[in-house]
Design a protein around this motif. Structure first.
Motif, PDB file in Angstrom:
ATOM      1  N   GLY A 228     -10.242   9.647  -2.907  1.00  0.00           N
ATOM      2  CA  GLY A 228     -10.622   8.474  -3.677  1.00  0.00           C
ATOM      3  C   GLY A 228     -10.346   8.577  -5.158  1.00  0.00           C
ATOM      4  O   GLY A 228     -10.615   7.628  -5.907  1.00  0.00           O
ATOM      5  N   ALA A 231      -9.474   5.594  -7.768  1.00  0.00           N
ATOM      6  CA  ALA A 231      -9.853   4.299  -7.191  1.00  0.00           C
ATOM      7  C   ALA A 231     -11.294   3.946  -7.506  1.00  0.00           C
ATOM      8  O   ALA A 231     -11.906   3.132  -6.800  1.00  0.00           O
ATOM      9  CB  ALA A 231      -9.629   4.322  -5.672  1.00  0.00           C
ATOM     10  N   GLU A 234     -12.130   0.130  -7.966  1.00  0.00           N
ATOM     11  CA  GLU A 234     -12.054  -0.622  -6.714  1.00  0.00           C
ATOM     12  C   GLU A 234     -13.251  -0.311  -5.812  1.00  0.00           C
ATOM     13  O   GLU A 234     -13.782  -1.209  -5.132  1.00  0.00           O
ATOM     14  CB  GLU A 234     -10.749  -0.311  -5.986  1.00  0.00           C
ATOM     15  N   ASP A 329      -2.523   4.644   0.685  1.00  0.00           N
ATOM     16  CA  ASP A 329      -3.076   5.120  -0.575  1.00  0.00           C
ATOM     17  C   ASP A 329      -4.407   4.425  -0.815  1.00  0.00           C
ATOM     18  O   ASP A 329      -4.548   3.212  -0.611  1.00  0.00           O
ATOM     19  CB  ASP A 329      -2.100   4.806  -1.708  1.00  0.00           C
ATOM     20  N   ARG A 331      -6.277   3.624  -3.488  1.00  0.00           N
ATOM     21  CA  ARG A 331      -6.440   2.575  -4.487  1.00  0.00           C
ATOM     22  C   ARG A 331      -5.769   1.278  -4.052  1.00  0.00           C
ATOM     23  O   ARG A 331      -6.374   0.193  -4.102  1.00  0.00           O
ATOM     24  CB  ARG A 331      -5.875   3.038  -5.831  1.00  0.00           C
ATOM     25  N   GLU A 332      -4.525   1.344  -3.619  1.00  0.00           N
ATOM     26  CA  GLU A 332      -3.815   0.129  -3.238  1.00  0.00           C
ATOM     27  C   GLU A 332      -4.392  -0.489  -1.974  1.00  0.00           C
ATOM     28  O   GLU A 332      -4.435  -1.715  -1.826  1.00  0.00           O
ATOM     29  CB  GLU A 332      -2.326   0.435  -3.060  1.00  0.00           C
ATOM     30  N   LEU A 334      -7.564  -0.353  -1.066  1.00  0.00           N
ATOM     31  CA  LEU A 334      -8.794  -1.015  -1.481  1.00  0.00           C
ATOM     32  C   LEU A 334      -8.507  -2.316  -2.225  1.00  0.00           C
ATOM     33  O   LEU A 334      -9.215  -3.316  -2.054  1.00  0.00           O
ATOM     34  CB  LEU A 334      -9.630  -0.078  -2.358  1.00  0.00           C
ATOM     35  N   GLN A 335      -7.468  -2.328  -3.048  1.00  0.00           N
ATOM     36  CA  GLN A 335      -7.100  -3.564  -3.738  1.00  0.00           C
ATOM     37  C   GLN A 335      -6.739  -4.654  -2.740  1.00  0.00           C
ATOM     38  O   GLN A 335      -7.113  -5.824  -2.905  1.00  0.00           O
ATOM     39  CB  GLN A 335      -5.945  -3.303  -4.697  1.00  0.00           C
TER      40      GLN A 335
END
Length: 621
Positions: A228, A231, A234, A329, A331-332, A334-335
């Motif tokens: 994580g 991130a 997010e 990934d 972060r992406e 979760l976005q």
């Protein structure tokens, strides 16, 4: 085989170093030895690009390389000669393997003609075959060396695992042929450095299914691991959308601001009661970049529907039954989820979590303030929390200090912290810290370890610190040794010293122990090692503490010192570790009003219903 015309005095060792430079490897860690002497000399000729950091023992070099990979995200490179030195690299290699970090070990080997009856010969492919399962090769001809270096690093980065390259002595000393012709037989060894990062995202239908499951949850828990990192924003936004509670694995502790009111802390045996209660009461679980092994503290199988995000598909559903696995990934991914997950307010659940967090923090503070026969180690870590710089790097060793770190040290946002998490090898923290300091010399570094870990290589590697610290623009390198004398006998009583009213550790003047009424060094038991005195002997700063009122001033003195400092805290060995109660034992403690009888059965039934509806493509929201 065509050898070409030699028109340069560059050796294959130089060629290997040049290839490391092409991959932008900043430094190599290792202990000089006959098998790698030519590589060390080539590194010297390279003028510090890459640099060479000699360790006092090869095991430390392996952990330095693993630490470099953890603190920088790059490839940690170490080298060792054949035989015993190669054996000692295994700890760092397994650390990198189990914690999924890229690493390259370069091993010098006996000449080909001597193999089979050579001095210090070990069957290296068999020895390293498990630790470096993704890449393990032996160079046989000069033309292979650039190609094998490229493939080793590319594999290490792509698989987030250690690689090993074996290079015989006689090959390293050969001169580079003009034009580097390819071997006879028609094979072309074509390669080039460089590996652009890939963008990995789950399929749309999987993201939609995950969003539906999360949106349908009434009591959502989020478990964060080291995957994580990067991130945090997010995760906070998603937790607020779902009124979720958040726990972390031990490796994921630095990911999120621990001051958040719904952050329950670390999960598992070293963790908090609030995290155990969070898992015990949830009906929906989101796992982000975690492979936390404390499965006994997860929700009961069938209790919660689950979504897992991980860049490594082999880790999905390895710890808990997963309804929607997402390879991507963090972060992406979760976005992409945030645009799909609706706001689902559940203040009752969030209030329960925040109440559990408040109780857990109050309990931690009370335990840190307990008066004990000797200094309370919990207090020592608690007192560092408000003083820890936001840009600090923290290295934590194995032992009771791990418990106190997990529960009593609150990391500021932005601080990095790493430990030998899955392998749990004692003696790794000081090498980690050295690697962190070399990676960013202007950053303060803190090392947390016990006296046993300090004696497992830390005393020797303190020489490395003493050798290099004048080169660092920021001299702050603070070691905390919790001396509970758990390594062969009771430690010596500390001696009063002038600084901040604190105490000095035993034997501040190591050159005249008899004059101070102390036994000669050769008669001292292992538990009597004068850690702070050893630091002073090396020209560093040493402080000893054994009373609560000395702890805060000692931290401030160490942070303000003009050189690396070792704080030796003589602590009570009888403090219990107190693992949290197993989370399934009693759900009634989660709220003031209690969870209704039969809640566990109801949660499991709801989870099954959601799974069936997801399988049939139904809308879960």
């Amino acid at each position: 085989m065509r050898t070409g015309t030699v028109t340069t005095d560059r050796t294959i060792a130089d060629l290997l170093v040049e290839r490391l430079r092409a991959w932008r490897v900043p430094r190599v860690f290792g202990q000089p030895g006959e098998g790698v002497a030519l590589i060390v000399e080539a590194l010297r000729r390279a003028g510090g690009d890459p640099g060479f950091v000699p360790s006092r023992q090869p095991e430390a070099a392996g952990f330095m390389a693993a630490g470099h990979a953890k603190y920088t995200g790059g490839v940690g490179v170490c080298l060792a000669t054949q035989g015993p030195d190669a054996l000692h690299l295994l700890g760092g290699l397994y650390d990198a393997k189990l914690d999924s970090r890229p690493m390259l070990a370069i091993i010098g080997q006996q000449t080909f003609s001597a193999l089979g009856s050579a001095y210090q010969e070990i069957e290296l492919p068999r020895l390293f075959g498990d630790a470096c399962a993704q890449f393990l090769r032996t160079a046989a001809v000069p033309e292979q060396v650039p190609y094998l270096v490229d493939q080793a690093i590319r594999t290490a980065v792509s698989t987030r695992s250690p690689a090993c390259l074996v290079v015989p002595h006689d090959l390293l000393g050969q001169f580079v042929p003009d034009g580097m012709p390819h071997p006879d037989g028609g094979g072309v060894l074509a390669s080039a450095p460089g590996l652009p990062p890939a963008r990995v995202l789950p399929h749309e239908q999987d993201l939609n299914a995950a969003a539906q499951l999360l949106g349908a949850g009434r009591r959502v828990a989020i478990l964060i691991g080291q995957g994580g990192y990067g991130a945090a924003d997010e995760i906070v936004e998603l937790a607020d959308r779902l009124d979720a509670g958040v726990a972390t694995s031990l490796l994921g502790k630095p990911v999120l601001d621990e001051r958040l009111p719904y952050h329950t802390g670390v999960l598992g045996q070293v963790g908090t009661a609030a995290s155990a209660q969070l898992m015990a009461g949830c009906d929906t679980l989101l796992m982000i970049g975690t492979n936390d092994p404390w499965t006994g503290y997860y929700p009961m199988p069938g209790q919660a529907t689950a979504v897992q995000i991980d860049i490594d598909g082999s880790r999905l559903a390895s710890r808990y039954p997963i309804d929607v696995p997402l390879v991507g990934d963090a972060r992406e991914t979760l976005q992409a989820l945030l645009s799909r997950v609706p706001h689902r307010r559940n203040r009752d659940w969030r209030d329960m979590i925040e109440g559990a967090v408040d109780r857990a923090r109050t309990e931690c503070d009370a335990r840190a303030e307990e008066r004990t026969a000797r200094l309370n180690p919990r207090l020592v870590l608690r007192e560092l929390s408000p003083r820890l710089p936001a840009d600090a790097a923290v290295a934590v060793d194995v032992g009771s200090v791990t418990y106190w770190y997990a529960r009593h040290l609150r990391l500021p946002p932005g601080a990095q912290a790493h430990l030998c998490g899955t392998l749990a090898s004692v003696g790794s923290a000081v090498p980690y810290a050295i690697a962190a300091k070399f990676a960013r010399p202007a950053r303060p570094v803190f090392v947390l370890l016990g006296d046993g870990a300090m004696q497992s290589g830390g005393l020797a590697e303190l020489i490395t610190v003493a050798q290099h610290w004048p080169e660092w623009p920021d001299p702050r390198f603070v070691l905390l040794v919790l001396n509970n004398s758990d390594r062969a006998g009771r430690g010596g009583e500390p001696e009063r010293g002038p600084e901040t009213g604190a105490v000095r550790a035993p034997w501040p003047d190591l050159d005249r122990p008899a004059a101070r009424g102390m036994p000669a060094p050769e008669t001292v038991r292992a538990g009597d090692i004068p850690h702070a005195g050893w630091a002073r002997l090396l020209g560093l700063h040493g402080i000893g503490v054994d009373r609560p009122d000395q702890v805060g001033p000692a931290w401030e003195e160490a942070i303000a010192a003009d050189r690396p400092t070792l704080i030796e805290a003589v602590v009570d060995p009888s403090i219990p570790l107190d693992a949290p109660e197993q989370p399934f034992a009693d759900l009634r403690g989660l709220t003031a009003g209690g969870v209704e009888e039969g809640a566990g059965t109801a949660v499991r039934g709801r989870a099954q219903t959601l799974r069936e509806r997801a399988a049939n493509g139904a809308d879960l929201v």
